[in-house]
Scaffold this active site. Structure first.
Site, PDB file in Angstrom:
ATOM      1  N   GLY A 132       0.840  -1.203   0.000  1.00 23.84           N
ATOM      2  CA  GLY A 132       0.000   0.000   0.000  1.00 23.84           C
ATOM      3  C   GLY A 132       0.870   1.246   0.000  1.00 23.84           C
ATOM      4  N   ILE A 164       1.959   2.992   6.726  1.00 23.62           N
ATOM      5  CA  ILE A 164       1.231   3.869   7.656  1.00 23.62           C
ATOM      6  C   ILE A 164       0.919   3.098   8.934  1.00 23.62           C
ATOM      7  CG2 ILE A 164       0.212   5.307   5.840  1.00 23.62           C
ATOM      8  CD1 ILE A 164      -2.503   3.819   6.525  1.00 23.62           C
ATOM      9  N   ASP A 165       0.930   1.752   8.867  1.00 23.58           N
ATOM     10  CA  ASP A 165       0.515   0.931  10.019  1.00 23.58           C
ATOM     11  C   ASP A 165       1.557   0.893  11.143  1.00 23.58           C
ATOM     12  OD1 ASP A 165      -1.588   0.295   8.312  1.00 23.58           O
ATOM     13  OD2 ASP A 165      -0.657  -1.569   7.654  1.00 23.58           O
ATOM     14  N   MET A 208      -7.372   2.652   9.678  1.00 26.67           N
ATOM     15  CA  MET A 208      -6.587   1.507   9.188  1.00 26.67           C
ATOM     16  C   MET A 208      -5.536   1.101  10.225  1.00 26.67           C
ATOM     17  SD  MET A 208      -5.886   2.126   5.176  1.00 26.67           S
ATOM     18  CE  MET A 208      -7.098   1.719   3.934  1.00 26.67           C
TER      19      MET A 208
HETATM   20  O1  F6P Z   1      -0.873  -1.622   5.019  1.00 24.61           O
HETATM   21  C1  F6P Z   1      -1.433  -0.403   4.692  1.00 24.61           C
HETATM   22  C2  F6P Z   1      -2.917  -0.501   4.582  1.00 24.61           C
HETATM   23  O2  F6P Z   1      -3.387   0.803   4.306  1.00 24.61           O
HETATM   24  C3  F6P Z   1      -3.620  -1.129   5.774  1.00 24.61           C
HETATM   25  O3  F6P Z   1      -3.753  -0.223   6.858  1.00 24.61           O
HETATM   26  C4  F6P Z   1      -4.937  -1.560   5.166  1.00 24.61           C
HETATM   27  O4  F6P Z   1      -5.498  -2.641   5.860  1.00 24.61           O
HETATM   28  C5  F6P Z   1      -4.519  -1.987   3.785  1.00 24.61           C
HETATM   29  O5  F6P Z   1      -3.303  -1.316   3.488  1.00 24.61           O
HETATM   30  C6  F6P Z   1      -5.541  -1.655   2.722  1.00 24.61           C
HETATM   31  O6  F6P Z   1      -5.080  -2.094   1.482  1.00 24.61           O
HETATM   32  P1  F6P Z   1      -5.788  -1.838   0.068  1.00 24.61           P
HETATM   33  O7  F6P Z   1      -4.930  -0.832  -0.628  1.00 24.61           O
HETATM   34  O8  F6P Z   1      -5.759  -3.162  -0.595  1.00 24.61           O
HETATM   35  O9  F6P Z   1      -7.170  -1.314   0.312  1.00 24.61           O
END
Ligand code: F6P
Length: 371
Positions: free
Chosen positions: A18, A151-152, A194
């Site tokens: 992400g 970001i996590d 998130m």
């Molecule tokens: O790992 C970063 C993140 O934004 C998480 O917080 C979230 O669960 C995930 O990616 C969402 O991913 P996607 O881009 O597939 O919606």
């Protein structure tokens, strides 16, 4: 010249998983630091797709990164070379003749593609998935340095990942804005953020943004405790409550709320905010609203802190390659940027320790964790 192997002439950079604010700052730092050493730098399109699926890209799967190409991008969100959280080369999804999807390892092919393009080394920027891929590529003798991004903030062995500060700053601003509308209507506002299976964003934004309740994956909740908190506030003439819920939070004995699960892609979390809001409405009779911050947390301009961390990480990655290092990840270890073996960095997920100072602070402030 590196201590081992042939001298570096061309390096590649990839951004995977992400997106997170600060990716472009890393790209700029890597490119300038490489060019200033007389090396060429190439960006691989969309994670490793540029090498595994080059035919999909009009401009080619890899793109030469010049000074001009990285000018004025430090403050921009996203990544100029694109990213993906699909097509993991370690578990690459392919369709069988009978239509079933299976996962195969394409890392040997990837290593060959580096040789084909005369790429001597790789800086790969990403989260736990990208660092695990980097570890395998390093074991297959590719020179690799990882840069931790998400970001996590759930990557181990670094005090922080870039992107986290921007996400927390934005979530905090949203909580500030929600206070007045919640108070005006006497409502319960449930804010889902998130963070996957870690509660860092919810905790830090919740404490900074004066939430009354914070629900995180590390502390399974009992909603009756939250109801007690809402009633306690009502009794004190505070007839509104702000509840921050991490997307990976679970009820005691319950399961994580999953939106989607498909082969070749990590399960997509979400929906816990709606669930908590509905249950709180049923239990208290109070008007309840849900705000899902979702991908807004990944957008926008990086904060000064994320920019600086990203620039420092990018430059440190190139210094590491110059020193002949490989199989390592750059890591923030204030006041320095250090290097840790990828093997150590990928061993476990960094979750919120229950005895950490921010949790203790929250409890001292009277914030409820639903336990
Ligand atoms: O790992 C970063 C993140 O934004 C998480 O917080 C979230 O669960 C995930 O990616 C969402 O991913 P996607 O881009 O597939 O919606």
């Amino acid at each position: 010249m590196p201590k081992s192997g042939v001298p570096i002439k061309r390096i590649a950079i990839s951004t995977g998983g992400g997106d997170a604010p600060g990716l472009n700052a890393v790209i700029r730092a890597v490119v300038l630091a490489a060019l200033n050493r007389g090396w060429e730098c190439y960006g691989i399109r969309e994670g490793f797709n540029g090498l595994l699926l080059p035919e999909q890209f009009v401009e080619g799967g890899i793109v030469r990164l010049t000074r001009e190409r990285v000018r004025g991008i430090t403050h921009l969100g996203g990544t100029i070379i694109g990213t993906t959280n699909r097509n993991n080369p370690l578990a690459y999804p392919i369709k069988d003749k009978d239509g079933t999807i299976k996962e195969i390892d394409r890392t040997d092919e990837l290593v060959r593609a580096f040789a084909l393009h005369h790429l001597d080394a790789l800086v790969t920027v990403g989260g736990d998935g990208s660092m695990t891929i980097a570890k395998v590529l390093a074991e297959k003798c590719l020179r690799v340095v990882g840069v931790p991004k998400t970001i996590d903030n759930d990557l181990d062995k670094t005090v922080v990942t870039f992107g986290f500060d921007t996400a927390v700053a934005f979530a905090t601003e949203c909580l500030d804005r929600l206070h007045s509308t919640a108070a005006s209507h006497g409502r319960v506002m449930v804010v889902e953020v998130m963070g996957r299976y870690a509660g860092w964003i919810a905790l830090n934004a919740g404490v900074s943004g004066s939430a009354d309740v914070i629900l995180i994956p590390e502390i399974p909740y009992d909603l009756h405790q939250v109801v007690d908190k809402i009633r306690e506030r009502d009794a004190q003439s505070q007839n509104f409550t702000i509840v921050v819920v991490a997307e990976g939070a679970t009820q005691k004995g319950g399961a994580v709320s999953v939106r989607e699960k498909e082969i070749g892609h990590a399960e997509r979390l979400g929906g816990i905010g709606e669930k908590v809001a509905q249950e709180l409405h049923a239990l208290t009779g109070k008007e309840t609203r849900v705000v899902v911050l979702g991908h807004l947390l990944r957008g926008g301009s990086p904060t000064h802190s994320d920019r600086l961390t990203a620039l420092r990480f990018g430059a440190a990655a190139v210094r590491a390659l110059e020193e002949g290092q490989s199989g390592i990840m750059v890591a923030l270890d204030p006041p320095n940027v250090n290097y840790v073996p990828l093997d150590e960095a990928t061993r476990r997920m960094k979750t919120v320790p229950l005895d950490c100072d921010t949790i203790l602070t929250a409890r001292d402030l009277g914030i409820c964790f639903g336990d």
